[in-house]
Enzyme design. Structure first.
Site, mmCIF file in Angstrom:
data_model
loop_
_atom_site.group_PDB
_atom_site.id
_atom_site.type_symbol
_atom_site.label_atom_id
_atom_site.label_comp_id
_atom_site.label_asym_id
_atom_site.label_seq_id
_atom_site.Cartn_x
_atom_site.Cartn_y
_atom_site.Cartn_z
ATOM 1 N N LYS A 177 0.850 -1.191 0.000
ATOM 2 C CA LYS A 177 0.000 0.000 0.000
ATOM 3 C C LYS A 177 0.885 1.240 0.000
ATOM 4 O O LYS A 177 1.546 1.553 0.986
ATOM 5 C CB LYS A 177 -0.905 0.042 1.232
ATOM 6 C CG LYS A 177 -1.980 1.108 1.073
ATOM 7 C CD LYS A 177 -2.528 1.612 2.389
ATOM 8 C CE LYS A 177 -1.713 2.711 2.995
ATOM 9 N NZ LYS A 177 -1.679 3.987 2.265
ATOM 10 N N GLU A 252 10.340 0.818 10.233
ATOM 11 C CA GLU A 252 11.338 1.859 10.009
ATOM 12 C C GLU A 252 10.609 3.167 10.274
ATOM 13 O O GLU A 252 9.785 3.592 9.472
ATOM 14 C CB GLU A 252 11.859 1.746 8.581
ATOM 15 C CG GLU A 252 13.208 2.384 8.400
ATOM 16 C CD GLU A 252 13.087 3.859 8.117
ATOM 17 O OE1 GLU A 252 13.107 4.648 9.094
ATOM 18 O OE2 GLU A 252 12.957 4.219 6.949
ATOM 19 N N CYS A 286 13.573 10.551 7.138
ATOM 20 C CA CYS A 286 13.691 10.075 8.515
ATOM 21 C C CYS A 286 15.120 10.204 9.022
ATOM 22 O O CYS A 286 15.344 10.337 10.211
ATOM 23 C CB CYS A 286 13.214 8.634 8.603
ATOM 24 S SG CYS A 286 13.904 7.600 7.305
ATOM 25 N N GLU A 387 9.976 15.014 15.698
ATOM 26 C CA GLU A 387 10.339 14.972 14.289
ATOM 27 C C GLU A 387 9.472 15.983 13.522
ATOM 28 O O GLU A 387 8.257 15.832 13.464
ATOM 29 C CB GLU A 387 10.113 13.563 13.726
ATOM 30 C CG GLU A 387 10.626 13.424 12.311
ATOM 31 C CD GLU A 387 10.462 12.018 11.748
ATOM 32 O OE1 GLU A 387 9.398 11.407 11.962
ATOM 33 O OE2 GLU A 387 11.407 11.536 11.102
HETATM 34 P P1 TAP Z 1 2.068 7.957 8.607
HETATM 35 O O1 TAP Z 1 0.688 8.065 9.139
HETATM 36 O O2 TAP Z 1 3.017 7.153 9.392
HETATM 37 O O3 TAP Z 1 1.977 7.404 7.107
HETATM 38 C C1 TAP Z 1 2.903 6.526 6.520
HETATM 39 C C2 TAP Z 1 2.176 5.425 5.779
HETATM 40 O O4 TAP Z 1 1.360 4.687 6.697
HETATM 41 C C3 TAP Z 1 1.230 5.913 4.687
HETATM 42 O O5 TAP Z 1 1.214 4.975 3.628
HETATM 43 C C4 TAP Z 1 -0.104 5.906 5.420
HETATM 44 O O6 TAP Z 1 -1.187 5.853 4.536
HETATM 45 C C5 TAP Z 1 0.013 4.648 6.235
HETATM 46 N N1 TAP Z 1 -0.877 4.550 7.376
HETATM 47 C C6 TAP Z 1 -1.465 5.549 8.085
HETATM 48 N N2 TAP Z 1 -2.216 5.049 9.082
HETATM 49 C C7 TAP Z 1 -2.113 3.700 9.006
HETATM 50 C C8 TAP Z 1 -2.646 2.620 9.768
HETATM 51 N N3 TAP Z 1 -3.457 2.822 10.819
HETATM 52 N N4 TAP Z 1 -2.327 1.360 9.417
HETATM 53 C C9 TAP Z 1 -1.507 1.129 8.383
HETATM 54 N N5 TAP Z 1 -0.982 2.112 7.611
HETATM 55 C C10 TAP Z 1 -1.267 3.387 7.930
HETATM 56 O O7 TAP Z 1 2.706 9.392 8.421
HETATM 57 P P2 TAP Z 1 2.004 10.750 7.991
HETATM 58 O O8 TAP Z 1 0.785 11.022 8.792
HETATM 59 O O9 TAP Z 1 1.872 10.735 6.514
HETATM 60 O O10 TAP Z 1 3.134 11.782 8.421
HETATM 61 C C11 TAP Z 1 3.212 12.214 9.767
HETATM 62 C C12 TAP Z 1 4.629 12.212 10.247
HETATM 63 O O11 TAP Z 1 5.193 10.928 10.154
HETATM 64 C C13 TAP Z 1 5.592 13.070 9.447
HETATM 65 O O12 TAP Z 1 5.500 14.410 9.750
HETATM 66 C C14 TAP Z 1 6.903 12.472 9.826
HETATM 67 O O13 TAP Z 1 7.308 12.974 11.070
HETATM 68 C C15 TAP Z 1 6.579 10.999 9.953
HETATM 69 N N6 TAP Z 1 6.943 10.243 8.737
HETATM 70 C C16 TAP Z 1 8.067 9.503 8.786
HETATM 71 C C17 TAP Z 1 8.455 8.813 7.673
HETATM 72 C C18 TAP Z 1 9.702 7.978 7.737
HETATM 73 S S1 TAP Z 1 10.596 7.745 6.421
HETATM 74 N N7 TAP Z 1 10.077 7.397 8.852
HETATM 75 C C19 TAP Z 1 7.719 8.853 6.504
HETATM 76 C C20 TAP Z 1 6.544 9.593 6.489
HETATM 77 C C21 TAP Z 1 6.175 10.290 7.621
HETATM 78 P P3 TAP Z 1 -1.899 7.210 4.099
HETATM 79 O O14 TAP Z 1 -0.845 8.102 3.581
HETATM 80 O O15 TAP Z 1 -2.829 6.729 3.071
HETATM 81 O O16 TAP Z 1 -2.554 7.732 5.353
#
Ligand code: TAP
Length: 494
Positions: A177, A252, A286, A387
């Site tokens: 996904k 990760e 990250c 973060e």
């Molecule tokens: P997340 O919610 O962690 O999203 C990352 C992935 O997880 C997306 O594909 C998201 O899908 C999915 N996801 C969300 N809720 C889920 C659940 N309950 N079960 C399974 N998968 C789920 O991050 P975000 O809200 O986009 O970003 C928030 C913060 O996360 C950022 O500001 C940053 O600090 C951190 N972040 C860290 C990383 C790395 S590389 N470590 C990457 C992204 C974000 P959808 O996008 O469809 O919701």
């Protein structure tokens, strides 16, 4: 690129299909928030279909020789390179990565990852254990079955390869996904997979909401493992969701990278490298070096030049060849990043540069934020602990090595860290004492398909890349053979 050539449906069992519900979600160009495409939105029924297809494909795929699996991944790597321009533009349009980054980093790194694990597929071996006389004990590394993979929006193309390549090389089938806001490049990879000869059902890609499709994939009883990259908060939800069938979990998660500059460092290299560590990909990494920790003996000189460099970074339309920093990937995220400017000020922090959207009218409709440099009052302040995931660096100073380490290790995260020094002994000692899964000395943010990638503490567990990744996607099967062991009867009768 014409929008009609964009892949915007789910990829299940080797075919592009609409969601069962018919629902779609628009994916936007963060440069101006225009709609790029309406992308099918997977629900539970689609995840069920994808898991069933992967399960059907698993026996044949897992029994194929490693060399045959590898050949498909190697072909895919060649196809990715042959399609560099299209993939780079797609990634830039969907994420805001400057085109020069997508071309020179995202696409080559994606191809390199598939190539590395294509080569690995017939070289990853089990082993023979020297057990008691008369027995042969060998250990096979079996694939796990159907694995679920959840990819974030910051490096959607590259992370697709990081997750898929080792899993496929090891003989697993995949339901992936992508993030709902950046699904386009992984759907293009699905198309190239088919062209490379990937059998139907081995790889399934199901864009959908994290809270629906992602959550259901993590809960699914037909999934043997869930691999996730994203926030620590979502990582915790994944662990809870996985409990139903005790699936294996690999996480990760976030980071708050410490980047320490000692007074004996090559300052020119450290200034440039520290700016790259923070501002590459708009800080949405990250492993970004988002906590600059400077020896107070060089802090003034370092900061003067570092601020000047940050202010000179060309922020603009990511499709322009000259752009060095594009928009953040979504308006929601831009607002979240900018909200940390107020958080910094509330705790007495000083904004040394940026802290707002650029004034350039041409960028008004996009998700832009200027390179932002903040001096908090303490390493315990929120902006130095949480973060931010944007072009937002905090600057702290230290008196001696012990204080540098205290600040560097003073968060709950432990992903990437860097240090700049010309003192050999100090370099290795500090590298040893940093709480982190990865340490860079006199550089920052280097990655390679062969080098383990992952964190400690709240940055997650498990490792991507290299032999570690192959171990993560396999499990040991111990086989005992009685060659000529004389086993005295346990029961002295019969
Ligand atoms: P997340 O919610 O962690 O999203 C990352 C992935 O997880 C997306 O594909 C998201 O899908 C999915 N996801 C969300 N809720 C889920 C659940 N309950 N079960 C399974 N998968 C789920 O991050 P975000 O809200 O986009 O970003 C928030 C913060 O996360 C950022 O500001 C940053 O600090 C951190 N972040 C860290 C990383 C790395 S590389 N470590 C990457 C992204 C974000 P959808 O996008 O469809 O919701």
């Amino acid at each position: 690129m014409s929008n009609s050539t964009l892949r915007h449906q789910l990829f299940i069992d080797g075919k592009f299909v609409n969601a069962e519900s018919g629902e779609t979600l628009a994916t936007l160009n963060p440069h101006d928030n225009s709609v790029i495409a309406d992308v099918a939105l997977a629900g539970k029924a689609d995840i069920d279909k994808a898991v069933a297809a992967a399960k059907r494909a698993f026996p044949a795929w897992s029994r194929l020789s490693g060399a045959d699996r590898g050949r498909i991944l190697l072909k895919l790597a060649d196809l990715i390179e042959a399609n560099t321009e299209e993939l780079a533009r797609l990634e830039t349009m969907d994420t805001g990565h400057p085109l020069r980054d997508s071309r020179s980093l995202d696409v080559p790194r994606t191809a390199a990852c598939f190539r590395y694990f294509g080569g690995m597929a017939d070289k990853f071996e089990g082993n023979v254990v020297p057990v008691e006389a008369g027995f042969l004990n060998y250990v096979l590394r079996d694939p796990l079955g159907v694995v679920g993979q959840v990819v974030p929006w910051n490096f959607p193309l590259m992370f697709t390869s990081w997750k898929m390549a080792p899993a496929l090389a090891a003989g697993n089938c995949i339901v992936m996904k992508p993030a709902e806001i950046t699904p386009l490049s992984s759907l293009k990879i699905a198309e190239l997979m088919s062209e490379a000869g990937m059998p139907d059902g081995v790889v399934n890609i199901v864009p959908g909401l994290g809270s629906v499709a992602g959550q259901y994939l993590a809960e699914h009883p037909g999934v043997a493992k869930i691999a996730f990259t994203g926030s620590t908060a979502t990582g915790r939800r994944i662990v809870q969701a996985s409990a139903g069938n005790l699936k294996k979990v690999q996480l990760e998660l976030g980071g708050k990278g410490a980047n320490i500059v000692f007074d004996d460092a090559n300052l020119t290299a450290a200034i440039n490298g520290s700016a790259w560590a923070m501002f590459h990909n708009q800080g949405q990494a990250c492993i970004a070096g988002s906590r600059l920790i400077l020896s107070e003996r060089i802090a003034d000189e370092f900061l003067e030049k570092y601020i000047a460099l940050a202010k000179s970074i060309r922020v603009g339309n990511p499709m322009d060849e000259a752009t060095e920093m594009g928009p953040l990937t979504s308006a929601l995220h831009r607002d979240r990043v900018l909200s940390y400017v107020d958080v910094a000020k509330e705790q007495g922090g000083e904004i040394l540069a940026g802290g707002k959207a650029p004034s350039n009218a041409a960028l008004r409709d996009g998700c832009y934020v200027e390179p932002t440099i903040v001096r908090p009052r303490s390493y315990k302040d929120r902006v130095a602990q949480e973060e931010v995931f944007g072009p937002f660096v905090t600057v702290l100073t230290f008196k001696d090595d012990a204080e540098a380490l205290q600040i560097a290790n003073g968060t709950e995260y432990g992903l990437g860290s860097g240090l700049w020094t010309n003192n050999l002994q100090r370099a290795h000692k500090v590298a040893r004492d940093l709480y982190a899964g990865m340490v860079w000395i006199n550089s920052y943010k280097r990655v390679s398909p062969g080098s383990p990638f992952g964190g400690v503490g709240q940055s997650g567990y498990g490792r991507e890349m290299g032999f570690d990744a192959m171990r993560e996607y396999t499990q040991a099967r111990s086989v005992w053979v009685n060659v000529d062991a004389q086993i005295p009867p346990w029961y002295a009768r019969g």
